[in-house]
Design a protein around this motif. Sequence first.
Motif, PDB file in Angstrom:
ATOM      1  N   ILE A  61       0.850  -1.200   0.000  1.00 52.33           N
ATOM      2  CA  ILE A  61       0.000   0.000   0.000  1.00 52.33           C
ATOM      3  C   ILE A  61       0.879   1.241   0.000  1.00 52.33           C
ATOM      4  O   ILE A  61       0.668   2.176  -0.783  1.00 52.33           O
ATOM      5  N   VAL A  62       1.889   1.253   0.853  1.00 50.61           N
ATOM      6  CA  VAL A  62       2.807   2.392   0.926  1.00 50.61           C
ATOM      7  C   VAL A  62       3.536   2.582  -0.402  1.00 50.61           C
ATOM      8  O   VAL A  62       3.699   3.710  -0.877  1.00 50.61           O
ATOM      9  N   SER A  63       3.960   1.502  -1.021  1.00 51.58           N
ATOM     10  CA  SER A  63       4.655   1.598  -2.308  1.00 51.58           C
ATOM     11  C   SER A  63       3.782   2.277  -3.354  1.00 51.58           C
ATOM     12  O   SER A  63       4.251   3.152  -4.102  1.00 51.58           O
ATOM     13  N   ASN A  64       2.521   1.908  -3.408  1.00 54.14           N
ATOM     14  CA  ASN A  64       1.595   2.554  -4.341  1.00 54.14           C
ATOM     15  C   ASN A  64       1.396   4.028  -3.995  1.00 54.14           C
ATOM     16  O   ASN A  64       1.345   4.891  -4.879  1.00 54.14           O
ATOM     17  N   GLN A  65       1.315   4.317  -2.696  1.00 60.28           N
ATOM     18  CA  GLN A  65       1.169   5.712  -2.279  1.00 60.28           C
ATOM     19  C   GLN A  65       2.406   6.526  -2.652  1.00 60.28           C
ATOM     20  O   GLN A  65       2.295   7.683  -3.069  1.00 60.28           O
ATOM     21  N   LEU A  66       3.582   5.940  -2.534  1.00 63.03           N
ATOM     22  CA  LEU A  66       4.803   6.648  -2.901  1.00 63.03           C
ATOM     23  C   LEU A  66       4.860   6.929  -4.401  1.00 63.03           C
ATOM     24  O   LEU A  66       5.397   7.952  -4.831  1.00 63.03           O
ATOM     25  N   ASP A  72       2.652  13.569  -7.521  1.00 64.45           N
ATOM     26  CA  ASP A  72       2.287  14.848  -6.923  1.00 64.45           C
ATOM     27  C   ASP A  72       3.470  15.826  -6.954  1.00 64.45           C
ATOM     28  O   ASP A  72       3.293  17.014  -7.213  1.00 64.45           O
ATOM     29  N   LEU A  73       4.670  15.339  -6.707  1.00 63.16           N
ATOM     30  CA  LEU A  73       5.852  16.200  -6.778  1.00 63.16           C
ATOM     31  C   LEU A  73       6.091  16.693  -8.196  1.00 63.16           C
ATOM     32  O   LEU A  73       6.595  17.799  -8.406  1.00 63.16           O
ATOM     33  N   ALA A  74       5.739  15.869  -9.179  1.00 59.26           N
ATOM     34  CA  ALA A  74       5.929  16.232 -10.583  1.00 59.26           C
ATOM     35  C   ALA A  74       4.839  17.163 -11.102  1.00 59.26           C
ATOM     36  O   ALA A  74       4.918  17.656 -12.221  1.00 59.26           O
ATOM     37  N   ILE A  84      -2.103  12.496  -2.858  1.00 60.73           N
ATOM     38  CA  ILE A  84      -1.830  12.295  -1.434  1.00 60.73           C
ATOM     39  C   ILE A  84      -2.561  13.377  -0.652  1.00 60.73           C
ATOM     40  O   ILE A  84      -2.388  14.574  -0.910  1.00 60.73           O
ATOM     41  N   THR A  85      -3.371  12.935   0.299  1.00 61.60           N
ATOM     42  CA  THR A  85      -4.195  13.850   1.078  1.00 61.60           C
ATOM     43  C   THR A  85      -3.969  13.620   2.568  1.00 61.60           C
ATOM     44  O   THR A  85      -3.255  12.693   2.966  1.00 61.60           O
ATOM     45  N   ALA A  86      -4.630  14.425   3.363  1.00 66.72           N
ATOM     46  CA  ALA A  86      -4.549  14.266   4.823  1.00 66.72           C
ATOM     47  C   ALA A  86      -5.029  12.884   5.247  1.00 66.72           C
ATOM     48  O   ALA A  86      -4.542  12.338   6.244  1.00 66.72           O
ATOM     49  N   ALA A  87      -5.942  12.301   4.492  1.00 73.61           N
ATOM     50  CA  ALA A  87      -6.442  10.958   4.832  1.00 73.61           C
ATOM     51  C   ALA A  87      -5.324   9.923   4.804  1.00 73.61           C
ATOM     52  O   ALA A  87      -5.318   8.990   5.620  1.00 73.61           O
ATOM     53  N   HIS A  88      -4.368  10.059   3.916  1.00 70.85           N
ATOM     54  CA  HIS A  88      -3.251   9.111   3.855  1.00 70.85           C
ATOM     55  C   HIS A  88      -2.389   9.208   5.113  1.00 70.85           C
ATOM     56  O   HIS A  88      -1.970   8.191   5.667  1.00 70.85           O
ATOM     57  N   GLU A 145       0.361  18.824   2.373  1.00 70.31           N
ATOM     58  CA  GLU A 145       0.147  17.440   2.812  1.00 70.31           C
ATOM     59  C   GLU A 145       1.305  16.529   2.444  1.00 70.31           C
ATOM     60  O   GLU A 145       1.528  15.509   3.100  1.00 70.31           O
ATOM     61  N   LEU A 146       2.065  16.899   1.408  1.00 67.09           N
ATOM     62  CA  LEU A 146       3.220  16.086   1.024  1.00 67.09           C
ATOM     63  C   LEU A 146       4.289  16.134   2.116  1.00 67.09           C
ATOM     64  O   LEU A 146       4.914  15.119   2.419  1.00 67.09           O
ATOM     65  N   GLN A 147       4.494  17.290   2.700  1.00 65.48           N
ATOM     66  CA  GLN A 147       5.475  17.409   3.775  1.00 65.48           C
ATOM     67  C   GLN A 147       5.042  16.625   5.004  1.00 65.48           C
ATOM     68  O   GLN A 147       5.848  15.945   5.640  1.00 65.48           O
ATOM     69  N   VAL A 148       3.780  16.696   5.338  1.00 60.18           N
ATOM     70  CA  VAL A 148       3.271  15.990   6.516  1.00 60.18           C
ATOM     71  C   VAL A 148       3.363  14.478   6.308  1.00 60.18           C
ATOM     72  O   VAL A 148       3.835  13.739   7.191  1.00 60.18           O
TER      73      VAL A 148
END
Length: 183
Positions: A61-66, A72-74, A84-88, A145-148
């Motif tokens: 799951i984490v791999s897919n989120q990454l 998102d960075l791109a 990636i949201t606060a829910a993640h 949210e990316l930083q968090v």
Amino acid sequence: MKIYTRGGDKGKTSVLGGRLNKTDNRIEAIGAVDELNSAIGQAIYCAHQEHLSNISTELMIVSNQLFDYGADLANVKETIPYKITAAHTEELEQRIDAHTESMEPLAYFILPGGCATACALHVCRTEARKAERRVNQLESGIHPELQVYINRLSDYLFTLARLANKQTGVVDVAYEGEKHFDS
């Protein structure tokens, strides 16, 4: 589909919304996240080898989120909604809390080590911290949210390393204070 495009042969690469130099800090951040995801792949393999299916499932799951995190960075012009949201982050916190409740309270500093999965997860934890430093070097266009998320991810990976040791019956490696080699 060909694996090569020749589009990067002159030192630039495509992102969502344009092209950047391959030495751009944003590309460094994306690369650090990719390195982290590769380390996650190694940890998944170790978890499979040690029959820690719950850990390997969570890491998938984490791999897919990454992968989404890298997209998102791109997203340099913020042309599409962030994935990636606060829910993640909240899900990571819930997993940290649930796993922590199943273990003895942390009463000392832990050094990287233990079973193969824990060792791999400690590498992941340090890669997550490196990715966090690269993301925090970006001056603009970063969804908060990316930083968090990346900050919380390293805490999650530390907790998973402890869990892997617990589930394999290996004691965490305790920091024992100042040490010297005997002469």
